[in-house]
Design an enzyme around this catalytic site. Structure first.
Site, PDB file in Angstrom:
ATOM      1  N   LYS A  39     -87.422 -54.039  72.087  1.00  0.00           N
ATOM      2  CA  LYS A  39     -87.970 -52.861  72.764  1.00  0.00           C
ATOM      3  C   LYS A  39     -88.942 -53.277  73.866  1.00  0.00           C
ATOM      4  CE  LYS A  39     -90.403 -48.753  71.132  1.00  0.00           C
ATOM      5  NZ  LYS A  39     -91.015 -48.255  69.906  1.00  0.00           N
ATOM      6  N   GLY A 126     -88.697 -57.616  49.203  1.00  0.00           N
ATOM      7  CA  GLY A 126     -88.549 -58.864  49.961  1.00  0.00           C
ATOM      8  C   GLY A 126     -87.536 -59.815  49.359  1.00  0.00           C
ATOM      9  N   ASP A 193     -94.361 -46.181  51.207  1.00  0.00           N
ATOM     10  CA  ASP A 193     -93.404 -47.293  51.189  1.00  0.00           C
ATOM     11  C   ASP A 193     -92.843 -47.531  49.778  1.00  0.00           C
ATOM     12  OD1 ASP A 193     -92.458 -50.017  52.608  1.00  0.00           O
ATOM     13  OD2 ASP A 193     -93.415 -50.549  50.715  1.00  0.00           O
ATOM     14  N   LYS A 197     -88.784 -47.367  48.287  1.00  0.00           N
ATOM     15  CA  LYS A 197     -88.146 -48.431  47.509  1.00  0.00           C
ATOM     16  C   LYS A 197     -87.725 -47.926  46.128  1.00  0.00           C
ATOM     17  CE  LYS A 197     -90.637 -51.938  50.120  1.00  0.00           C
ATOM     18  NZ  LYS A 197     -91.941 -52.604  50.283  1.00  0.00           N
TER      19      LYS A 197
HETATM   20  N1  HSE Z   1     -95.169 -53.211  54.103  1.00  0.00           N
HETATM   21  C1  HSE Z   1     -94.241 -53.696  53.150  1.00  0.00           C
HETATM   22  C2  HSE Z   1     -95.003 -54.291  51.992  1.00  0.00           C
HETATM   23  C3  HSE Z   1     -93.343 -54.717  53.774  1.00  0.00           C
HETATM   24  O1  HSE Z   1     -96.213 -54.543  52.145  1.00  0.00           O
HETATM   25  O2  HSE Z   1     -94.426 -54.510  50.938  1.00  0.00           O
HETATM   26  C4  HSE Z   1     -92.204 -55.136  52.903  1.00  0.00           C
HETATM   27  O3  HSE Z   1     -91.353 -54.057  52.624  1.00  0.00           O
END
Ligand code: HSE
Length: 408
Positions: A39, A126, A193, A197
């Site tokens: 970008k 991850g 977040d 997940k």
């Molecule tokens: N912000 C996310 C975390 C990055 O801290 O786990 C990995 O998904």
């Protein structure tokens, strides 16, 4: 799919660069990055400029590119790119948890329609291969409980604040500098977040589609110094846990901080490490631990997906077609410890079962079972800190049987 893959990479931030490093240092994988769509062309880059373009069409329209690897943090743009890639007959690897959690149903429809796979191991925890394990290893074992630290930034902050005495702002700053945090770190600290997940995990572990916004979400941003002292005094640690608990045909799931004693599987998971504890009916408890954020760990999960495409791997979502899958329920109670200023109005009557409380000049602390609906109300208030009690397992509200009702 052919053995040698040609990739079009979208995004060259922390994870994109991690993937590049992991890819160039991996022997024997015949895979080449053809072009990288970015970008900000003005930023200085570690690779020759010939690699880069700002025009996604240069990737999507290139017939030599087999796989679009999408690693940007804007979920809406990611969704556009992924749709276009599938329509052009390209496989997709993505690490965008918000995009996957938001569009999972449509993704599956497009996968079938265009016959190209979408893999997203890097979107959850991850480097931990949790999705592939849930898909393949646990496809028949019934999972009764899944509990995980699925956000590296908040675990990093909790570790630094409670074990090294750093301030919340300093620890968050470090999580940002290290590339763990989201561009908008409220997604981490307010627990969004982990809901993305957990939503994805619920599909692979229990065959359920629960949208992230349907999950109760309590972040770590309201934790106080008094909570940390309470944890220390009671030999507990605080962990932000995404949990799913099956009781018969009901499944209760939520994201919230919890006090964990040293006997808990997640107690010694520190810094940016993630962990998922899975309890199967027959396998019993198993613990997966690994780095949950950062360029190289996430890049390694992305690479593993790319490698899996060489043998035509795709998710089968087998649990979603099993008849015995549970039903998501919010009709439950859970034991919490709440703390607030003494002036805040919370009383024993707000609890289904009140266990006790203490009050001093600064803090009023109360402990007991609450309904998930009370928990949801409190989670929206900025004057209460909520932490699940040590050992708390959310339980369905008992519905009295017909004969008990008649007798009453
Ligand atoms: N912000 C996310 C975390 C990055 O801290 O786990 C990995 O998904």
């Amino acid at each position: 799919m052919k053995k040698k893959l040609t990739l079009g990479l979208v995004g060259f931030g922390c994870v994109g660069q991690g993937l590049y490093r992991v890819l160039t240092e991996t022997q024997g994988l015949e895979t080449e990055i053809r072009k990288i769509c970015i970008k900000h062309p003005e930023k200085s880059r570690s690779l020759p400029t010939a690699y880069f373009t700002t025009q996604r069409e240069e990737l999507l329209g290139d017939p030599e590119i087999d796989v679009i690897v999408e690693l940007i943090d804007d979920a809406d743009t990611a969704w556009e790119i992924v749709q276009q890639a599938l329509q052009r007959g390209k496989a997709v690897v993505t690490a965008n948890k918000k995009m996957v959690a938001t569009h999972l149903d449509e993704l599956r429809v497009l996968e079938t329609k265009y016959g190209r796979p979408v893999l997203y191991e890097g979107a959850v925890c991850g480097s931990i291969p949790i999705i592939r394990n849930l898909e393949e290893y646990y496809d028949n074992d019934r999972i009764n409980r899944l509990e995980g630290i699925v956000n590296g930034s908040t675990n990093y902050i909790l570790t630094k604040v409670s074990e090294e005495g750093k301030s919340y702002a300093e620890a968050l700053g470090e999580a940002q500098v290290n590339g763990f945090a989201e561009s908008d770190p409220t997604l981490d600290v307010e627990g969004y977040d982990p809901t993305f997940k957990l939503s994805i995990l619920l599909t692979h572990a229990f065959g359920l589609r629960v949208r992230p916004e349907e999950l109760i979400r309590v972040g770590i941003h309201r934790l106080s110094a008094a909570d940390l002292s309470f944890a220390k005094a009671n030999h507990l640690r605080i962990r932000l846990v995404a949990g799913a608990y099956r009781h018969g045909d009901k499944l209760i799931a939520l994201v919230a901080p919890r006090f964990v004693p040293d006997t808990h599987a997640l107690y010694s998971v520190r810094n940016e490490f993630n962990a998922v504890s899975v309890e199967g009916l027959f396998a019993e408890e198993q613990l997966f631990v690994g780095k949950g954020a950062g360029g190289n760990p996430t890049g390694s999960a992305v690479l593993s997906d790319i490698s899996a495409l060489r043998y035509d791997y795709r998710y089968e979502y087998r649990k979603t077609t099993q008849e015995s899958r549970p039903e998501y329920s919010l009709d439950a109670t859970v034991e919490v410890v709440v703390s607030c200023a003494p002036s805040v109005r919370i009383s024993p009557e707000d609890f289904v079962r009140f266990k006790g409380g203490e009050r001093n000049r600064e803090t009023h602390r109360l402990q007991g079972e609450v309904t998930l609906s009370t928990l949801a109300d409190w989670s929206r208030r900025d004057d209460i800190s909520i932490i699940l009690a040590p050992g708390a397992i959310p339980k369905p509200v008992e519905v009295p049987k017909q004969e008990e009702l008649a007798a009453a």
